[in-house]
Design an enzyme around this catalytic site. Structure first.
Site, short mmCIF file in Angstrom:
data_model
loop_
_atom_site.label_atom_id
_atom_site.label_comp_id
_atom_site.label_asym_id
_atom_site.label_seq_id
_atom_site.Cartn_x
_atom_site.Cartn_y
_atom_site.Cartn_z
N TYR A 237 -9.88 -4.48 12.08
CA TYR A 237 -8.66 -3.62 12.06
C TYR A 237 -8.36 -3.18 13.50
O TYR A 237 -7.25 -3.36 13.99
CB TYR A 237 -8.85 -2.41 11.15
N ARG B 217 -22.18 6.62 8.19
CA ARG B 217 -21.40 5.45 7.74
C ARG B 217 -21.42 4.42 8.88
O ARG B 217 -21.10 4.76 10.03
CB ARG B 217 -19.96 5.89 7.43
N LYS C 174 -5.14 -4.08 16.39
CA LYS C 174 -4.32 -3.12 17.16
C LYS C 174 -4.38 -3.46 18.65
O LYS C 174 -3.37 -3.45 19.35
CB LYS C 174 -4.82 -1.68 16.93
N SER D 44 -3.64 2.87 17.39
CA SER D 44 -4.65 3.78 16.85
C SER D 44 -5.71 4.10 17.89
O SER D 44 -6.03 3.26 18.74
CB SER D 44 -5.32 3.11 15.63
N ALA D 45 -6.28 5.27 17.81
CA ALA D 45 -7.35 5.68 18.72
C ALA D 45 -8.58 4.80 18.54
O ALA D 45 -9.48 4.79 19.38
CB ALA D 45 -7.72 7.13 18.45
N ASN E 272 0.84 -1.20 0.00
CA ASN E 272 0.00 0.00 0.00
C ASN E 272 0.88 1.24 0.00
O ASN E 272 0.60 2.25 0.66
CB ASN E 272 -0.91 0.00 1.25
C1 WQD Z 1 -13.38 11.13 9.71
C2 WQD Z 1 -14.77 11.77 9.77
C3 WQD Z 1 -16.52 10.35 8.96
C4 WQD Z 1 -15.08 10.32 4.80
C5 WQD Z 1 -10.22 6.08 10.43
C6 WQD Z 1 -9.82 4.81 11.12
C7 WQD Z 1 -8.72 5.07 12.09
C8 WQD Z 1 -7.57 5.75 11.41
C9 WQD Z 1 -8.04 7.03 10.72
C10 WQD Z 1 -5.97 4.08 10.85
C11 WQD Z 1 -15.84 10.80 10.25
C12 WQD Z 1 -16.36 11.58 8.07
C13 WQD Z 1 -15.21 10.55 6.17
C14 WQD Z 1 -16.04 10.83 3.89
C15 WQD Z 1 -17.20 11.82 5.75
N1 WQD Z 1 -6.98 4.87 10.47
N2 WQD Z 1 -16.24 11.29 6.63
N3 WQD Z 1 -17.08 11.57 4.42
O1 WQD Z 1 -13.12 7.04 10.56
O2 WQD Z 1 -12.19 8.81 12.15
O3 WQD Z 1 -10.72 6.97 11.38
O4 WQD Z 1 -9.08 6.66 9.81
O5 WQD Z 1 -5.37 4.02 11.88
O6 WQD Z 1 -8.30 3.85 12.63
O7 WQD Z 1 -10.96 4.36 11.85
O8 WQD Z 1 -11.40 8.72 9.79
O9 WQD Z 1 -11.26 10.17 7.80
O10 WQD Z 1 -12.58 8.01 7.62
O11 WQD Z 1 -13.50 9.93 8.96
O12 WQD Z 1 -18.16 12.48 6.20
O13 WQD Z 1 -15.98 10.64 2.65
O14 WQD Z 1 -15.14 12.18 8.47
O15 WQD Z 1 -17.89 10.05 9.15
O16 WQD Z 1 -16.76 11.53 11.04
P1 WQD Z 1 -11.99 7.89 11.01
P2 WQD Z 1 -12.16 9.19 8.44
#
Ligand code: WQD
Length: 332
Positions: A148, A289, A152, A124-125, A35
């Site tokens: 996933y 989502r 972690k 990860s959080a 990736n």
């Molecule tokens: C952020 C916010 C969505 C896309 C994930 C993983 C986490 C880490 C980071 C690896 C949320 C909203 C998103 C879109 C949207 N990855 N959103 N439209 O889900 O907080 O974290 O990525 O370590 O482990 O869980 O990040 O950027 O996907 O979403 O509205 O097209 O943006 O609902 O509120 P997330 P994200």
């Protein structure tokens, strides 16, 4: 120190290589380029004017991993390598458990065999699940709602038990919040394969015209404007957090939140991006989502105090740097 970076050609790994080289460390990268792109290594060397030793290998293969330790003196390991797409992990759980957990077991085994005591782990959080923010390290972890996140939690546990069996190890577990942005050179950044899952790369591709509009996943959350709130942190602040973790690593297992401590909603991020870059981001509100939580942000005070580190770059810088990379990036 000679530091092995697994997954060092990836988004966070490559930025951490830049920070480590800048701090005078020697860097050895192991990456299978599943990736990531090997060209990223050239760009890191261009930005830093320093050489990297690179191994194209899969660290789920113990013997491939061992060849690195036979050929190089290693003082410490930063373990990034792993699959990280939440929705993909739901469709391909066995691949995620095999890849993410076995690679951590191999790192723990090889470090034990070669007496490499310093290990920094990329967590990860997500492990906090549906706890109430601000998230604090000693919080009880909730079962993750996706494989996933579970990988972690399991990897953290494997490293903690390795330390319980041999307290001379020094393990720093770093729980990232939402890394965004790119190195100021615009040469490296977040370059996901296919349509982005994460918010910021989706926004930058809409800005570039590669995607038509942003879908905002729900505006009926109990948040400032109904959209999801996250703790966005500049990837270079995150990278510098790894250097700080290495420099301040101590015996036993220590866990740290790497976040800003500030929550930002989806619409607030869209507005910041538009303001920072003088572009318009068309969007539509769609349904939530599955698996998303309303709010996630850090209490970073433990890292601030013990690692003598804090996030310095603001939201506008994150947006400017993300956009610069997108504009420069020909592969998108
Ligand atoms: C952020 C916010 C969505 C896309 C994930 C993983 C986490 C880490 C980071 C690896 C949320 C909203 C998103 C879109 C949207 N990855 N959103 N439209 O889900 O907080 O974290 O990525 O370590 O482990 O869980 O990040 O950027 O996907 O979403 O509205 O097209 O943006 O609902 O509120 P997330 P994200």
């Amino acid at each position: 120190m000679n530091i092995l970076i697994t997954g060092g050609a990836g988004y966070i790994g490559s930025h951490t290589c830049i920070a480590l080289l800048g701090a005078g460390h020697k860097v050895i990268v192991a990456d299978n380029f599943y990736n990531s792109a090997i060209e990223t290594i050239d760009k890191i060397q261009e930005v830093t004017n320093k050489k990297i030793i690179i191994y194209k290998n899969d660290i789920t293969n113990y013997f491939e991993l061992e060849s690195i330790f036979n050929e190089n003196p290693i003082d410490g390991v930063i373990h990034f390598a792993g699959y990280k797409a939440v929705d993909e992990s739901i469709k391909r759980p066995l691949d995620y458990y095999y890849n993410n957990v076995l690679s951590t077991i191999n790192i723990a085994k090889i470090c034990t065999k070669y007496n490499v005591k310093k290990i920094v782990f990329s967590s990860s959080a997500t492990v906090y699940g549906n706890n109430m923010p601000p998230f604090v390290e000693k919080m009880k972890l909730q079962p993750s709602i996706n494989p996933y996140g579970e990988t972690k939690v399991m990897s953290e546990r494997i490293l903690m038990d390795m330390v319980n069996a041999n307290f001379t190890f020094k393990v720093s577990i770093l729980r990232y919040f939402n890394p965004v942005g790119a190195h100021e050179s615009g040469l490296i950044g977040e370059n996901p394969n296919g349509k982005p899952n994460n918010l910021m790369p989706y926004i930058t591709q809409v800005a570039k015209g590669k995607l038509e509009k942003l879908r905002v996943f729900g505006n009926d959350y109990p948040t400032i404007d109904g959209t999801g709130v996250r703790d966005y942190i500049h990837v270079m602040d995150l990278a510098e957090g790894h250097v700080a973790a290495l420099n301040n690593i101590k015996q036993g297992t220590n866990i740290y939140n790497l976040g800003t401590g500030k929550g930002t909603s989806v619409l607030e991020l869209v507005n910041a991006f538009e303001e920072a870059n003088n572009v318009k981001i068309p969007y539509e509100i769609t349904s939530r989502r599955p698996g998303d939580i309303a709010q996630a942000y850090a209490d970073p005070s433990k890292a601030n105090k013990e690692l003598k580190w804090e996030a310095k770059r603001d939201l506008l810088s994150m947006c400017r740097d993300a956009w610069r990379f997108e504009k420069n990036n020909k592969t998108l």
